[in-house]
Design a protein around this motif. Structure first.
Motif, PDB file in Angstrom:
ATOM      1  N   UNK A 287      33.314   4.336  37.263  1.00 55.77           N
ATOM      2  CA  UNK A 287      32.204   4.903  38.029  1.00 55.77           C
ATOM      3  C   UNK A 287      32.097   6.397  37.722  1.00 55.77           C
ATOM      4  N   UNK A 288      33.248   7.068  37.746  1.00 55.55           N
ATOM      5  CA  UNK A 288      33.289   8.489  37.407  1.00 55.55           C
ATOM      6  C   UNK A 288      32.761   8.725  35.998  1.00 55.55           C
ATOM      7  N   UNK A 289      33.167   7.873  35.058  1.00 53.99           N
ATOM      8  CA  UNK A 289      32.732   8.020  33.676  1.00 53.99           C
ATOM      9  C   UNK A 289      31.235   7.819  33.507  1.00 53.99           C
ATOM     10  N   UNK A 290      30.683   6.804  34.177  1.00 51.63           N
ATOM     11  CA  UNK A 290      29.247   6.530  34.062  1.00 51.63           C
ATOM     12  C   UNK A 290      28.410   7.678  34.605  1.00 51.63           C
ATOM     13  N   UNK A 291      28.803   8.203  35.762  1.00 53.59           N
ATOM     14  CA  UNK A 291      28.057   9.323  36.336  1.00 53.59           C
ATOM     15  C   UNK A 291      28.234  10.565  35.470  1.00 53.59           C
ATOM     16  N   UNK A 292      29.466  10.785  35.010  1.00 54.33           N
ATOM     17  CA  UNK A 292      29.769  11.975  34.223  1.00 54.33           C
ATOM     18  C   UNK A 292      29.109  12.007  32.858  1.00 54.33           C
ATOM     19  N   UNK A 293      28.815  10.830  32.282  1.00 51.83           N
ATOM     20  CA  UNK A 293      28.144  10.812  30.975  1.00 51.83           C
ATOM     21  C   UNK A 293      26.633  10.937  31.107  1.00 51.83           C
ATOM     22  N   UNK A 294      26.125  10.853  32.335  1.00 49.46           N
ATOM     23  CA  UNK A 294      24.678  10.966  32.564  1.00 49.46           C
ATOM     24  C   UNK A 294      24.302  12.352  33.085  1.00 49.46           C
ATOM     25  N   UNK A 295      25.049  12.833  34.076  1.00 48.59           N
ATOM     26  CA  UNK A 295      24.806  14.182  34.610  1.00 48.59           C
ATOM     27  C   UNK A 295      25.626  15.145  33.763  1.00 48.59           C
ATOM     28  N   UNK A 296      25.004  15.728  32.763  1.00 44.48           N
ATOM     29  CA  UNK A 296      25.720  16.529  31.761  1.00 44.48           C
ATOM     30  C   UNK A 296      25.392  18.012  31.944  1.00 44.48           C
ATOM     31  N   UNK A 297      26.409  18.830  32.063  1.00 45.99           N
ATOM     32  CA  UNK A 297      26.215  20.252  32.313  1.00 45.99           C
ATOM     33  C   UNK A 297      25.358  20.946  31.279  1.00 45.99           C
TER      34      UNK A 297
END
Length: 402
Positions: A189-199
């Motif tokens: 879940x962390x990975x999916x969100x983190x690969x979409x919301x990119x700094x």
């Protein structure tokens, strides 16, 4: 605004979608679908909404203020110490971070071409680097935008077709949008969100809208572009997860790109690897082009350099980022330690940038009548809480605590 006009607005937002749908997203979505079936589709839906919220703010900031996010971050603080810290974080996380991830982008895209042609991924990695470098060196924003929009289209057709061919369970897909956290799924879940919301996409978007449009009067076009493009990006990610969920028994472990390509074989036969590999190449090449561009805009803005796409320093920054990626291919692998460092620094930077973005969006002297309203601030606060959680989890995970 009719449909044709809306489609003509697509551009800067599509570059954001091109940036977040890279080999990392393809891998994460495939692994998630193979292990947990359709159960985590809601995570992508949340990620898309959260990304739209932040990217709309970033684009509005760029159009109204005429500044990139790096410039705004540098200029909003009176304290020199705070300014230096912000510059360090931007250059460290965005500059070094994009260079680290560039290796994975090029290696992923090259792997797709290697599967199609049988030619070494090392050869294709160098070719991809040269082509991306040539495209960026032109300094012609419209040309770069059109190329990336086209490749996003290729990705969409490729992955949507794969999902349709595999014959997914539509009832299970619908249930996948009901939030739930299966045991052992929190990391993904962390990975999916983190690969979409990119700094770095926040820096990319604040700058590239200025290349396409002229000011606040174009905010409507920008919002249309942002929503359409990021929704399409989300649909692509969903179709990748759906394909893996339909192709594999729950709990299947995917360890490499070749194994992921097999997800199409039950129905697509000998064309399975071709479909998947074309999509993987498009994902790798678009990310390999946008990452150096984002890194250059963020770094030059933070350091107060000329951010013109044809300036020497701008080209030097993206050239360095691209060069690191190509060098990693020549050395035979992805620099794991550098990527781990990039994850840690990006985990720290994203919450800081999100908080600063909301702060900036409430400054009347910067944005006048275009400041955030209560709804935008509430949505931004929710997203910020989530990215803070992501940042903490990333750091603890890399430290071995989780």
């Amino acid at each position: 605004m009719n449909l044709i006009q809306r489609l003509k607005s697509v551009g800067p937002g599509a570059m954001v979608a091109a940036a977040f749908i890279g080999p990392g997203t393809v891998t994460t979505a495939s692994v998630t679908g193979a292990q947990f079936g359709y159960a985590l589709l809601w995570t992508i839906a949340f990620s898309i909404i959260a990304t739209i919220v932040l990217q709309e703010m970033s684009a509005r900031l760029g159009l109204v203020s005429g500044e990139g996010l790096g410039e705004a971050l540098r200029e909003r603080f009176d304290s020199q110490a705070v300014e230096y810290v912000s510059i360090f974080l931007v250059v460290g996380a965005i500059g070094i971070g994009t260079a680290a991830y560039e290796a994975g982008n090029i290696l992923g895209g090259a792997a797709g071409l290697a599967t199609i042609t049988g030619v070494s991924s090392t050869v294709w990695g160098v070719v991809m680097g040269l082509v991306a470098g040539t495209l960026l060196y032109t300094g012609r924003y419209k040309l770069i935008e059109r190329a990336l929009v086209g490749l996003v289209g290729v990705m969409a057709l490729s992955f949507v077709a794969s999902a349709a061919l595999i014959g997914p369970d539509f009832g299970a897909i619908a249930m996948g949008f009901v939030p739930g956290v299966p045991s052992g799924s929190l990391y993904l879940i962390t990975g999916l969100i983190g690969t979409t919301i990119v700094g770095y996409n926040l820096f990319l978007h604040a700058s590239n809208v200025q290349e396409r449009w002229s000011g606040p009067e174009d905010i409507g076009h920008s919002r249309t572009d942002t929503i359409l493009s990021i929704v399409v990006g989300g649909v692509i990610t969903i179709t990748i997860m759906v394909t893996a969920a339909a192709a594999f028994e729950p709990g299947t472990q995917i360890s490499d790109v070749g194994r992921m390509a097999e997800q199409l074989r039950p129905l697509a036969g000998p064309y399975a690897e071709l479909f998947f590999s074309i999509g993987l190449f498009a994902a790798g090449f678009t990310s390999a082009t946008t990452a150096p561009l984002a890194g250059a805009w963020a770094t030059t803005g933070a350091l107060g350099w000329d951010s013109d796409m044809q300036s020497t320093r701008f080209r030097a920054v993206w050239g360095t980022i691209l060069g690191v990626g190509v060098l990693s291919v020549l050395l035979g692998g992805s620099p794991v330690e550098i990527i781990v460092f990039a994850q840690v620094v990006n985990g720290i930077l994203l919450p800081i940038v999100a908080i600063f973005l909301i702060y900036a969006m409430n400054q009347e002297d910067l944005l006048g009548e275009y400041t955030n309203g209560p709804v935008a601030n509430a949505l931004g606060a929710i997203v910020t809480i989530v990215v803070v959680w992501l940042g903490v989890r990333t750091i603890l995970d890399v430290a071995g605590v989780l």
